[in-house]
Design a protein around this motif. Structure first.
Motif, PDB file in Angstrom:
ATOM      1  N   LEU A   1       1.526  -4.665  -5.427  1.00 33.12           N
ATOM      2  CA  LEU A   1       1.258  -3.805  -4.281  1.00 33.12           C
ATOM      3  C   LEU A   1       0.076  -4.285  -3.439  1.00 33.12           C
ATOM      4  N   PRO A   2      -1.070  -4.709  -4.033  1.00 31.03           N
ATOM      5  CA  PRO A   2      -2.142  -5.232  -3.183  1.00 31.03           C
ATOM      6  C   PRO A   2      -1.726  -6.463  -2.374  1.00 31.03           C
ATOM      7  N   ALA A   3      -0.895  -7.326  -2.955  1.00 27.83           N
ATOM      8  CA  ALA A   3      -0.440  -8.506  -2.212  1.00 27.83           C
ATOM      9  C   ALA A   3       0.449  -8.109  -1.040  1.00 27.83           C
ATOM     10  N   LEU A   4       1.336  -7.122  -1.242  1.00 28.86           N
ATOM     11  CA  LEU A   4       2.176  -6.662  -0.137  1.00 28.86           C
ATOM     12  C   LEU A   4       1.369  -5.892   0.897  1.00 28.86           C
ATOM     13  N   ALA A   5       0.371  -5.131   0.442  1.00 30.61           N
ATOM     14  CA  ALA A   5      -0.474  -4.405   1.393  1.00 30.61           C
ATOM     15  C   ALA A   5      -1.293  -5.360   2.250  1.00 30.61           C
ATOM     16  N   ALA A   6      -1.707  -6.495   1.691  1.00 29.86           N
ATOM     17  CA  ALA A   6      -2.431  -7.484   2.487  1.00 29.86           C
ATOM     18  C   ALA A   6      -1.557  -8.052   3.597  1.00 29.86           C
ATOM     19  N   ARG A   7      -0.258  -8.099   3.395  1.00 30.88           N
ATOM     20  CA  ARG A   7       0.675  -8.542   4.438  1.00 30.88           C
ATOM     21  C   ARG A   7       1.126  -7.377   5.318  1.00 30.88           C
ATOM     22  N   GLU A   8       0.765  -6.135   4.966  1.00 28.10           N
ATOM     23  CA  GLU A   8       1.143  -4.922   5.700  1.00 28.10           C
ATOM     24  C   GLU A   8       2.654  -4.792   5.838  1.00 28.10           C
ATOM     25  N   ASP A   9       3.361  -5.154   4.776  1.00 29.98           N
ATOM     26  CA  ASP A   9       4.821  -5.039   4.744  1.00 29.98           C
ATOM     27  C   ASP A   9       5.170  -3.749   4.011  1.00 29.98           C
ATOM     28  N   TRP A  10       5.141  -2.634   4.723  1.00 32.07           N
ATOM     29  CA  TRP A  10       5.348  -1.328   4.094  1.00 32.07           C
ATOM     30  C   TRP A  10       6.800  -1.087   3.730  1.00 32.07           C
ATOM     31  N   GLU A  11       7.712  -1.736   4.411  1.00 27.25           N
ATOM     32  CA  GLU A  11       9.124  -1.600   4.033  1.00 27.25           C
ATOM     33  C   GLU A  11       9.371  -2.211   2.658  1.00 27.25           C
ATOM     34  N   THR A  12       8.760  -3.359   2.391  1.00 31.64           N
ATOM     35  CA  THR A  12       8.891  -3.972   1.065  1.00 31.64           C
ATOM     36  C   THR A  12       8.129  -3.169   0.013  1.00 31.64           C
ATOM     37  N   ILE A  13       7.020  -2.544   0.404  1.00 30.61           N
ATOM     38  CA  ILE A  13       6.281  -1.686  -0.533  1.00 30.61           C
ATOM     39  C   ILE A  13       7.145  -0.510  -0.961  1.00 30.61           C
TER      40      ILE A  13
ATOM     41  N   ASP B   1      -3.147   1.057  -8.084  1.00 32.56           N
ATOM     42  CA  ASP B   1      -2.598   0.455  -6.877  1.00 32.56           C
ATOM     43  C   ASP B   1      -1.899   1.487  -5.999  1.00 32.56           C
ATOM     44  N   THR B   2      -1.125   2.385  -6.603  1.00 29.80           N
ATOM     45  CA  THR B   2      -0.412   3.387  -5.803  1.00 29.80           C
ATOM     46  C   THR B   2      -1.386   4.368  -5.145  1.00 29.80           C
ATOM     47  N   ILE B   3      -2.422   4.801  -5.876  1.00 27.27           N
ATOM     48  CA  ILE B   3      -3.382   5.741  -5.294  1.00 27.27           C
ATOM     49  C   ILE B   3      -4.241   5.047  -4.237  1.00 27.27           C
ATOM     50  N   ALA B   4      -4.539   3.761  -4.420  1.00 33.32           N
ATOM     51  CA  ALA B   4      -5.284   3.029  -3.395  1.00 33.32           C
ATOM     52  C   ALA B   4      -4.486   2.965  -2.094  1.00 33.32           C
ATOM     53  N   LEU B   5      -3.180   2.732  -2.190  1.00 34.93           N
ATOM     54  CA  LEU B   5      -2.354   2.739  -0.981  1.00 34.93           C
ATOM     55  C   LEU B   5      -2.255   4.136  -0.395  1.00 34.93           C
ATOM     56  N   LEU B   6      -2.199   5.159  -1.265  1.00 33.46           N
ATOM     57  CA  LEU B   6      -2.164   6.528  -0.758  1.00 33.46           C
ATOM     58  C   LEU B   6      -3.437   6.859   0.014  1.00 33.46           C
ATOM     59  N   SER B   7      -4.579   6.416  -0.492  1.00 33.87           N
ATOM     60  CA  SER B   7      -5.838   6.629   0.222  1.00 33.87           C
ATOM     61  C   SER B   7      -5.833   5.928   1.576  1.00 33.87           C
ATOM     62  N   LYS B   8      -5.268   4.724   1.634  1.00 33.69           N
ATOM     63  CA  LYS B   8      -5.199   3.991   2.895  1.00 33.69           C
ATOM     64  C   LYS B   8      -4.303   4.694   3.893  1.00 33.69           C
ATOM     65  N   VAL B   9      -3.172   5.209   3.441  1.00 37.46           N
ATOM     66  CA  VAL B   9      -2.257   5.915   4.342  1.00 37.46           C
ATOM     67  C   VAL B   9      -2.879   7.223   4.810  1.00 37.46           C
ATOM     68  N   ALA B  10      -3.557   7.941   3.903  1.00 36.43           N
ATOM     69  CA  ALA B  10      -4.195   9.200   4.283  1.00 36.43           C
ATOM     70  C   ALA B  10      -5.320   8.970   5.290  1.00 36.43           C
TER      71      ALA B  10
ATOM     72  N   SER C   1       2.900  -7.632 -12.792  1.00 38.40           N
ATOM     73  CA  SER C   1       2.035  -8.680 -13.337  1.00 38.40           C
ATOM     74  C   SER C   1       2.440 -10.084 -12.906  1.00 38.40           C
ATOM     75  N   MET C   2       3.578 -10.250 -12.244  1.00 42.69           N
ATOM     76  CA  MET C   2       3.996 -11.583 -11.809  1.00 42.69           C
ATOM     77  C   MET C   2       3.117 -12.127 -10.698  1.00 42.69           C
ATOM     78  N   VAL C   3       2.450 -11.245  -9.965  1.00 43.82           N
ATOM     79  CA  VAL C   3       1.593 -11.648  -8.853  1.00 43.82           C
ATOM     80  C   VAL C   3       0.150 -11.434  -9.273  1.00 43.82           C
ATOM     81  N   GLU C   4      -0.673 -12.427  -9.052  1.00 38.04           N
ATOM     82  CA  GLU C   4      -2.078 -12.323  -9.425  1.00 38.04           C
ATOM     83  C   GLU C   4      -2.753 -11.219  -8.606  1.00 38.04           C
ATOM     84  N   GLY C   5      -3.396 -10.301  -9.302  1.00 41.12           N
ATOM     85  CA  GLY C   5      -4.030  -9.178  -8.627  1.00 41.12           C
ATOM     86  C   GLY C   5      -3.124  -7.995  -8.402  1.00 41.12           C
ATOM     87  N   GLY C   6      -1.856  -8.104  -8.714  1.00 39.03           N
ATOM     88  CA  GLY C   6      -0.934  -6.992  -8.551  1.00 39.03           C
ATOM     89  C   GLY C   6       0.015  -7.193  -7.390  1.00 39.03           C
TER      90      GLY C   6
END
Length: 463
Positions: free
Chosen positions: A230-242, A256-265, A223-228
């Motif tokens: 994981l979405p903020a890190l995914a927008a930067r495509e920093d998967w190591e930090t994710i 957020d986790t399932i949305a990233l799973l869908s993107k990876v799949a 909750s410290m980041v507006e919008g979440g």
């Protein structure tokens, strides 16, 4: 009696002041209130309530003139028995807000309107570091965060004082990490990690070093980041930090986790080879997304709520084709766990392979949320039959092994106790003395055998 956690009046009692207490107009009287605990007669009541005695002492003023008054001075002690709940609960506080309304002042503090809303306080060092980071980012026209990183790590520079060094050694010995101020963490993330989809007039500033340092100290929540986060890190495509966030942050939403799973799949499907040789393939190494097996393992071991997981799957993976690669990975892990009697083996599985119970717990919400979609997708029928063929024998074997839990429990406890005792003896044994230890034990055993008197041994004493 006030509940300080919820700010409500729990109970009140009015007692008139005794007439024997002298109360001069100038000096008045002395009032002292205290509470003394008394042992509870009911042993089961100790967990739910605590019995106290409220003591109110009324005494005359010490500087009164005893000769000017005809009546002797007397002190009075009023005792009121109290039964107080052991903990504050919402049930005990509900409906009691109006009871103490007349005791609470609703007037604003002087000059409160000009001060504005006040947030949590920060230390002077944290406020200075945030100020320097903001000034460095605002002065950079190309989104350079080198100055902000320097100010950030200057704030975390270790203190070399004796007291700080001793405290750091104690924390390191107990495995604790020094806490970071919540307001400072939130402010730093707001500067170096923009929210997903944020519209910025200038260049977007992002510092992976600062974000990873805060994640390693376990000072970040989603909750410290507006919008979440994981979405903020995914927008930067920093998967190591994710990946680091999924190991250190405990409140990542299932959506957020399932949305990233869908993107990876989906990326895995695009990079997978097809039967058409004329099709143009994309090099998997050039894709920034991680391997599907690696990310599914992170999702499996991350804690989740099944109901929210089902909603997230229906929302983010509506296409059954994107779910097939995930199910294939889970089916392969189930085969590795159940093949060649793995349930009876004592070997611990490798760290890359998640535990079987977590795999099944993650598989069930996926099937519950998308079973009808998988039935309507013809390529999924073969995989569903394979899952059933692999799970049914395992479930039957597990049910059969459950009957051995009771008879084998004493042996399991004895084995665990023996292992713990052996570990303690190993830790307590002096290093470098193992070679002499067994020789000492053997010599002591020979000496005991030499002086021992057997059951049928006869000795003769000659004088």
């Amino acid at each position: 009696m006030w509940d300080l956690r919820y700010g409500v009046l729990v109970a009140q009692q009015a007692i008139p002041a005794p007439s024997t207490l002298p109360r001069p107009k100038k000096t008045g009287a002395i009032i002292r209130l205290s509470a003394s605990s008394v042992p509870s007669a009911d042993a089961s009541n100790k967990k739910s309530a605590v019995q106290l005695n409220g003591l109110l002492v009324l005494a005359p003023a010490p500087d009164r003139d005893p000769q000017a008054e005809s009546t002797p001075a007397r002190s009075t002690i009023l005792v009121v028995p109290l039964t107080v709940p052991a903990t504050s609960t919402i049930a005990a506080a509900m409906g009691r807000a109006s009871a103490g309304a007349r005791w609470i002042s609703t007037k604003p503090a002087p000059n409160a309107a000009n001060q504005g809303p006040r947030g949590p306080e920060m230390s002077a060092a944290a406020r200075k570091a945030l100020k320097e980071m903001r000034a460095s980012i605002n002065a950079s026209a190309a989104g350079n965060v080198a100055g902000a990183e320097a100010a950030f790590f200057e704030y975390f520079k270790p203190d070399n004082s004796r007291k700080a060094v001793l405290a750091a050694k104690a924390d390191a010995a107990e495995g604790r990490v020094a806490p970071v101020e919540y307001v400072f963490t939130e402010g730093a993330l707001g500067l170096v990690l923009p929210a997903a989809g944020a519209q910025a007039s200038g260049p977007v500033t992002y510092s992976a070093k600062i974000v990873r340092h805060l994640l390693e100290r376990r000072a970040v929540n989603s909750s410290m980041v507006e919008g979440g986060l994981l979405p903020a890190l995914a927008a930067r495509e920093d998967w190591e930090t994710i990946a680091l966030a999924m190991r250190t942050v405990s409140d990542l939403p299932e959506t957020d986790t399932i949305a990233l799973l869908s993107k990876v799949a989906a990326a895995h499907r695009r990079n997978a080879p097809t039967d058409d040789d004329s099709a143009m393939h994309i090099d998997a190494a050039s894709s920034p997304t991680p391997a599907l097996v690696t990310f599914v393992a992170q999702c499996v071991v991350y804690p989740f709520t099944p109901a929210l997981q089902r909603v997230a799957v229906r929302k983010n993976i509506p296409d059954a084709a994107n779910l097939l690669p995930v199910l294939q990975v889970l089916d392969g892990w189930i085969v590795q766990h159940t093949d060649d009697g793995a349930l009876l083996a004592a070997a611990v599985p490798t760290s890359e392979l998640p535990p079987l119970d977590m795999i099944l717990a993650f598989l069930q919400p996926l099937l519950d949320a998308s079973f009808l979609a998988l039935l309507a997708h013809a390529p999924a029928h073969r995989l569903l039959r394979a899952l059933a063929a692999h799970l049914e024998p395992t479930l039957a074997l597990t049910s059969a092994l459950e009957h051995l839990a009771g008879p084998l429990e004493p042996f399991a406890r004895a084995a665990a106790k023996a292992q713990a005792r052996a570990a303690e003896n190993k830790d307590a044994a002096p290093k470098g003395d193992s070679g002499r230890d067994w020789r000492r034990k053997r010599k002591a055993a020979h000496e005991q055998a030499a002086v021992a008197v057997g059951l049928y041994q006869v000795e003769e004493l000659v004088l």
